[in-house]
Write a protein that holds these residues in place. Structure first.
Motif, PDB file in Angstrom:
ATOM      1  N   LYS A   1       0.841  -1.211   0.000  1.00 12.63           N
ATOM      2  CA  LYS A   1       0.000   0.000   0.000  1.00 12.63           C
ATOM      3  C   LYS A   1       0.872   1.256   0.000  1.00 12.63           C
ATOM      4  CE  LYS A   1      -3.464  -2.684   2.374  1.00 12.63           C
ATOM      5  NZ  LYS A   1      -4.672  -2.722   3.154  1.00 12.63           N
TER       6      LYS A   1
ATOM      7  N   HIS B   1      -8.486  -3.625  -5.870  1.00 14.06           N
ATOM      8  CA  HIS B   1      -8.419  -3.693  -4.406  1.00 14.06           C
ATOM      9  C   HIS B   1      -9.561  -2.855  -3.822  1.00 14.06           C
ATOM     10  CE1 HIS B   1      -7.028  -3.174  -0.299  1.00 14.06           C
ATOM     11  NE2 HIS B   1      -6.304  -4.271  -0.495  1.00 14.06           N
TER      12      HIS B   1
ATOM     13  N   GLU C   1     -11.225 -10.849  -0.765  1.00 12.27           N
ATOM     14  CA  GLU C   1     -10.904 -10.024   0.401  1.00 12.27           C
ATOM     15  C   GLU C   1     -12.184  -9.396   0.943  1.00 12.27           C
ATOM     16  OE1 GLU C   1      -6.514  -8.828   0.266  1.00 12.27           O
ATOM     17  OE2 GLU C   1      -7.639  -7.244  -0.712  1.00 12.27           O
TER      18      GLU C   1
ATOM     19  N   GLY D   1      -7.466  -5.001   7.265  1.00 11.73           N
ATOM     20  CA  GLY D   1      -6.857  -4.035   8.181  1.00 11.73           C
ATOM     21  C   GLY D   1      -7.623  -3.856   9.474  1.00 11.73           C
TER      22      GLY D   1
ATOM     23  N   SER E   1      -6.530  -9.561   7.119  1.00  8.43           N
ATOM     24  CA  SER E   1      -5.915  -9.806   8.435  1.00  8.43           C
ATOM     25  C   SER E   1      -5.290 -11.192   8.560  1.00  8.43           C
ATOM     26  CB  SER E   1      -6.933  -9.555   9.551  1.00  8.43           C
ATOM     27  OG  SER E   1      -7.398  -8.224   9.500  1.00  8.43           O
TER      28      SER E   1
ATOM     29  N   GLY F   1      -1.727  -7.630   3.775  1.00  5.18           N
ATOM     30  CA  GLY F   1      -1.461  -6.203   3.926  1.00  5.18           C
ATOM     31  C   GLY F   1      -0.487  -5.961   5.066  1.00  5.18           C
TER      32      GLY F   1
HETATM   33  C1  PEP Z   1      -5.135  -6.035   1.960  1.00  8.85           C
HETATM   34  O1  PEP Z   1      -5.159  -4.825   2.030  1.00  8.85           O
HETATM   35  O2  PEP Z   1      -5.104  -6.588   0.844  1.00  8.85           O
HETATM   36  C2  PEP Z   1      -5.134  -6.796   3.200  1.00  8.85           C
HETATM   37  C3  PEP Z   1      -5.492  -8.049   3.158  1.00  8.85           C
HETATM   38  O3  PEP Z   1      -4.769  -6.121   4.336  1.00  8.85           O
HETATM   39  P1  PEP Z   1      -4.589  -6.752   5.810  1.00  8.85           P
HETATM   40  O4  PEP Z   1      -3.805  -8.019   5.664  1.00  8.85           O
HETATM   41  O5  PEP Z   1      -3.844  -5.696   6.575  1.00  8.85           O
HETATM   42  O6  PEP Z   1      -5.958  -6.984   6.338  1.00  8.85           O
END
Ligand code: PEP
Length: 252
Positions: free
Chosen positions: A11, A95, A167, A173, A213, A234
């Protein structure tokens, strides 16, 4: 057997010096034993350095986005050719942050997916429902629409270079994770939707990543599900030790 992919979406994190440190740390730690494909997606300005630093390792460098036109008056945008000239041939598209904060619609993503296909780029295409949609039990319908609207005008051969990342927006996040059963249920559904359109052999080969996460503590269980072919990571991709632990979880 589908080879797992562990991809890190950095990111808007990591300056150039920080990028250099993290890639050096990863190079020391990561040994995929050819069992996992590892991808990192730093920010645009650091891609050239990242490609050079990752050379000769098992790490592939991806972009987090790109424009659908070849070139033109699109201030602030990046084209496929610009990426490919610096040896970046993989791109994350759709995304949920791009959809939510930069107004990327299915129609725009369709054009981007076509561009990735035309350029022969690997497209890590993200889909996922919001919390309210899951609460209303609309998550399957939402994900199916995202797939159909953006990808299903492409020919079957395009799927050789498409990876789907499921996702759920409520898990990104937030520290909340879909349970391994919820992930499996959706991944199986995605595979069925692709099978209905493109046939079993395309669906069987398709890699479907889970994102939301994923951490060293939960990766193994999530990755153990039969339709989960790795993860899009992420926060935990920003620490070499954590990212490597997730890669290790992808080996078994
Ligand atoms: C992402 O942004 O693709 C993601 C999965 O973030 P996180 O792992 O922080 O939840």
């Amino acid at each position: 057997m589908r080879k797992k992919i562990v991809a890190g979406n950095w990111k808007m994190h990591k300056t150039l010096p920080e990028t250099e440190v993290l890639i050096k740390e990863l190079r020391e730690l990561v040994d995929t034993e050819n069992k996992v494909s590892v991808i990192i997606a730093p920010t645009f300005v650091n891609l050239t350095s990242a490609v050079n630093l990752a050379k000769g390792s098992d790490i592939t460098v991806a972009a987090q986005n790109m424009h659908f036109e070849d070139a033109g008056a699109y201030t602030g945008e990046i084209s496929a050719d610009m990426l490919q000239v610096i040896e970046v041939n993989t791109v994350i598209l759709g995304h949920s942050e791009r959809r939510a904060y930069f107004c990327e619609t299915d129609d725009i993503l369709k054009l981007k997916a076509i561009q990735a296909y035309k350029k022969g780029m690997t497209n890590i295409f993200c889909v996922g429902e919001k919390l309210a949609e899951r609460k209303e039990n609309k998550h399957f319908e939402i994900v199916e629409k995202q797939l159909i609207n953006a990808l299903f005008t492409l020919p079957a051969e395009a799927f050789e270079k498409i990876v789907i990342a499921y996702e759920p927006v409520w898990a990104i996040g937030t520290g909340e994770t879909a349970s391994p059963e919820q992930a499996q249920e959706m991944h199986q559904f995605i595979r069925k939707v692709v099978e209905a359109q493109y046939g079993k052999s395309v669906a069987d080969k398709l890699r479907i990543l889970y994102g939301g996460s994923v951490k060293p503590g939960n990766a193994k269980e999530i990755f153990s599900k039969p339709d989960v072919d790795g993860g899009l990571i992420g926060g935990a991709a920003l620490q070499a030790k954590d990212f490597n632990a997730i890669i290790e979880a992808g080996k078994s």
